[in-house]
Design a protein around this motif. Sequence first.
Motif, PDB file in Angstrom:
ATOM      1  N   LEU A  96      21.054 -36.057 -12.827  1.00  0.00           N
ATOM      2  CA  LEU A  96      19.604 -36.155 -12.982  1.00  0.00           C
ATOM      3  C   LEU A  96      18.956 -36.585 -11.683  1.00  0.00           C
ATOM      4  O   LEU A  96      19.421 -37.520 -11.024  1.00  0.00           O
ATOM      5  N   SER A  97      17.875 -35.905 -11.324  1.00  0.00           N
ATOM      6  CA  SER A  97      17.113 -36.239 -10.120  1.00  0.00           C
ATOM      7  C   SER A  97      15.632 -36.130 -10.428  1.00  0.00           C
ATOM      8  O   SER A  97      15.204 -35.189 -11.107  1.00  0.00           O
ATOM      9  N   VAL A  98      14.854 -37.078  -9.937  1.00  0.00           N
ATOM     10  CA  VAL A  98      13.402 -36.950  -9.987  1.00  0.00           C
ATOM     11  C   VAL A  98      12.968 -36.257  -8.697  1.00  0.00           C
ATOM     12  O   VAL A  98      13.279 -36.726  -7.597  1.00  0.00           O
ATOM     13  N   ILE A  99      12.269 -35.140  -8.840  1.00  0.00           N
ATOM     14  CA  ILE A  99      11.862 -34.314  -7.696  1.00  0.00           C
ATOM     15  C   ILE A  99      10.428 -34.673  -7.313  1.00  0.00           C
ATOM     16  O   ILE A  99       9.537 -34.708  -8.176  1.00  0.00           O
ATOM     17  N   GLY A 100      10.199 -34.906  -6.031  1.00  0.00           N
ATOM     18  CA  GLY A 100       8.892 -35.374  -5.569  1.00  0.00           C
ATOM     19  C   GLY A 100       8.194 -34.487  -4.566  1.00  0.00           C
ATOM     20  O   GLY A 100       7.170 -34.884  -3.994  1.00  0.00           O
ATOM     21  N   SER A 101       8.711 -33.282  -4.341  1.00  0.00           N
ATOM     22  CA  SER A 101       8.163 -32.440  -3.273  1.00  0.00           C
ATOM     23  C   SER A 101       6.827 -31.799  -3.628  1.00  0.00           C
ATOM     24  O   SER A 101       6.076 -31.381  -2.737  1.00  0.00           O
ATOM     25  N   ILE A 102       6.512 -31.681  -4.931  1.00  0.00           N
ATOM     26  CA  ILE A 102       5.187 -31.186  -5.348  1.00  0.00           C
ATOM     27  C   ILE A 102       4.257 -32.394  -5.440  1.00  0.00           C
ATOM     28  O   ILE A 102       4.543 -33.344  -6.168  1.00  0.00           O
ATOM     29  N   THR A 103       3.149 -32.359  -4.734  1.00  0.00           N
ATOM     30  CA  THR A 103       2.260 -33.523  -4.710  1.00  0.00           C
ATOM     31  C   THR A 103       0.835 -33.213  -5.178  1.00  0.00           C
ATOM     32  O   THR A 103      -0.023 -34.098  -5.175  1.00  0.00           O
ATOM     33  N   ASP A 104       0.582 -31.966  -5.575  1.00  0.00           N
ATOM     34  CA  ASP A 104      -0.710 -31.620  -6.176  1.00  0.00           C
ATOM     35  C   ASP A 104      -0.538 -30.307  -6.919  1.00  0.00           C
ATOM     36  O   ASP A 104       0.429 -29.566  -6.688  1.00  0.00           O
ATOM     37  N   PHE A 105      -1.485 -30.011  -7.822  1.00  0.00           N
ATOM     38  CA  PHE A 105      -1.420 -28.789  -8.626  1.00  0.00           C
ATOM     39  C   PHE A 105      -2.855 -28.427  -8.983  1.00  0.00           C
ATOM     40  O   PHE A 105      -3.539 -29.164  -9.691  1.00  0.00           O
ATOM     41  N   LEU A 106      -3.328 -27.283  -8.478  1.00  0.00           N
ATOM     42  CA  LEU A 106      -4.684 -26.823  -8.731  1.00  0.00           C
ATOM     43  C   LEU A 106      -4.678 -25.734  -9.800  1.00  0.00           C
ATOM     44  O   LEU A 106      -3.855 -24.816  -9.765  1.00  0.00           O
ATOM     45  N   PHE A 107      -5.606 -25.835 -10.735  1.00  0.00           N
ATOM     46  CA  PHE A 107      -5.736 -24.851 -11.803  1.00  0.00           C
ATOM     47  C   PHE A 107      -6.866 -23.899 -11.440  1.00  0.00           C
ATOM     48  O   PHE A 107      -8.050 -24.215 -11.567  1.00  0.00           O
ATOM     49  N   ALA A 108      -6.496 -22.720 -10.968  1.00  0.00           N
ATOM     50  CA  ALA A 108      -7.446 -21.805 -10.348  1.00  0.00           C
ATOM     51  C   ALA A 108      -8.626 -21.392 -11.236  1.00  0.00           C
ATOM     52  O   ALA A 108      -9.760 -21.309 -10.730  1.00  0.00           O
ATOM     53  N   PRO A 109      -8.431 -21.121 -12.523  1.00  0.00           N
ATOM     54  CA  PRO A 109      -9.594 -20.693 -13.315  1.00  0.00           C
ATOM     55  C   PRO A 109     -10.751 -21.684 -13.312  1.00  0.00           C
ATOM     56  O   PRO A 109     -11.899 -21.293 -13.539  1.00  0.00           O
ATOM     57  N   GLU A 110     -10.462 -22.963 -13.051  1.00  0.00           N
ATOM     58  CA  GLU A 110     -11.528 -23.963 -13.008  1.00  0.00           C
ATOM     59  C   GLU A 110     -11.786 -24.493 -11.601  1.00  0.00           C
ATOM     60  O   GLU A 110     -12.701 -25.308 -11.416  1.00  0.00           O
ATOM     61  N   GLU A 111     -10.991 -24.051 -10.633  1.00  0.00           N
ATOM     62  CA  GLU A 111     -11.121 -24.574  -9.269  1.00  0.00           C
ATOM     63  C   GLU A 111     -10.966 -23.439  -8.255  1.00  0.00           C
ATOM     64  O   GLU A 111     -10.206 -23.549  -7.296  1.00  0.00           O
ATOM     65  N   GLN A 112     -11.716 -22.369  -8.463  1.00  0.00           N
ATOM     66  CA  GLN A 112     -11.526 -21.186  -7.624  1.00  0.00           C
ATOM     67  C   GLN A 112     -11.715 -21.479  -6.145  1.00  0.00           C
ATOM     68  O   GLN A 112     -10.861 -21.151  -5.313  1.00  0.00           O
ATOM     69  N   ASP A 113     -12.829 -22.098  -5.792  1.00  0.00           N
ATOM     70  CA  ASP A 113     -13.081 -22.319  -4.368  1.00  0.00           C
ATOM     71  C   ASP A 113     -12.129 -23.364  -3.790  1.00  0.00           C
ATOM     72  O   ASP A 113     -11.733 -23.259  -2.626  1.00  0.00           O
ATOM     73  N   ALA A 114     -11.746 -24.358  -4.589  1.00  0.00           N
ATOM     74  CA  ALA A 114     -10.792 -25.360  -4.107  1.00  0.00           C
ATOM     75  C   ALA A 114      -9.461 -24.707  -3.775  1.00  0.00           C
ATOM     76  O   ALA A 114      -8.808 -25.061  -2.774  1.00  0.00           O
TER      77      ALA A 114
END
Length: 491
Positions: A96-114
């Motif tokens: 078992l390992s906790v993975i930390g390489s993802i540090t953000d997640f944008l949801f495009a349908p609500e954050e198109q310009d972001a």
Amino acid sequence: MKLNNSTLDQLSPEVSVPAYDRSNLRHGIVHIGVGGFHRAHEAVYTHQLLQAGGSSDWSICGVGLREGDRAMQQVLSGQDHLYTLIELGADNTNALSVIGSITDFLFAPEEQDAVIEKLASPQVKIVSLTITEGGYNVDDNTGRFNESHPDILHDLENPQQPRTVFGYLSEALDRRRARNLPPFTVMSCDNLPENGHVARSALLAFANLRNAELASWIDAKVSFPSSMVDRITPGTNDKHRQWLTANYDLEDGWPVICEPFYQWVLEDDFCNGRPEWEKVGVQFTDNVAPYERMKIRLLNASHSAMAYLGYLAGYRYTHEVMADERFSHFIRSFMDEDVTPILGEISGIDIPAYKQTLIERFSNPQMGDQLARLCMDGSSKIPKFLVPTVQTLVNEGRPLSRVAMIIASWALYLRGQDEQGQHHEINDPMAARLKSAVEDRANLTPEFLGMADIFGTTLASSSDFEEAFDAALDKLETNGVFAGLQSLQDA
């Protein structure tokens, strides 16, 4: 104990956790299509590099383009984008390992310009993709981009409110071009032959429809390395979450289940820098095609072979299929006698050892890899994984009985009922057309094999293959899967 940054130091010592400062990481990579495979593969390699002291410039910002990505985005955001990787060994050992390489997640349908601005950021050097085989909007048979798709037409009319990956990439690259910024590399991690070439062709086709100067700039400046990616990653279910809580007192809304084996062969073609992934086992090459061909024709085609035959016979998991000697013999014969003779030499690969590794991986009882997952989207998988082998066998006059039985089993599976009378859903974007083609036995062969966008023209025009296909159908319909497999063994 809920998984997040504040609880990392309270986890069981059996669980590996990030040893790097996640607050100091910068997004060098944007990944579109964050699912189980990405989190078991590219994100793991990147995590391992960070663990080894790699540059803090290479963390990952995830992006979800579809409504179906909302749940993943919400779960990961609620646990500081951390997740647990659970490797299930065939010998009942777990890591078992906790993975930390993802540090953000944008949801495009609500954050198109972001999303567009993140892609346009000078900090971002690579945009990687796992958007599925069908996500490239390319006809499997002709290789042509589908210019008339409604979402493509929408993105051409509304470039700053895109829906498709091509709309987002084109708008971001156009902003980078206008700002005199270097482009990012587009790195496909999808499971299809020459994925870099497919990504390049699709993006250029879209860009040419939008703006010829932009397309010319992309053509000259952007790199599209091809890659071969490999790790069996079954879907996560509530049993996995409950097991994690019961055994490790750890609440993770979306852990990842995978096998210990993983592999990544990647063309070293990046226009704006890359992580030193070679330090954690990525194999860089000038030409990934032979490795892709090996993996797709041996692993993925074998998955399809066992999926439809196994499901019809009443099995539901890959390890159940492989525990049956009739199936394991069939799969090994398919790899040894049908695929290997036409693969050619592959530098640095011991083919017999690779095939034995595949048999062991398929047989891992802990994985619980569902045949239903492998049966999905046959109209996208069969043309890429199996048809090229069948076409070569036909052209070279080689035996066709095994490959004909695999395709015949798909046809019977499409009727929606196994040999025990249990009904199943056909999960395929072409389901209605496929089911129609197999309804009438009298016309099944010409109707089914005549689907040129799936089988090309070689199979329908080959009397040898039609004869082998009809014979396989008759065996399966009359005597069932087990008798059909036995007849091949006895031949």
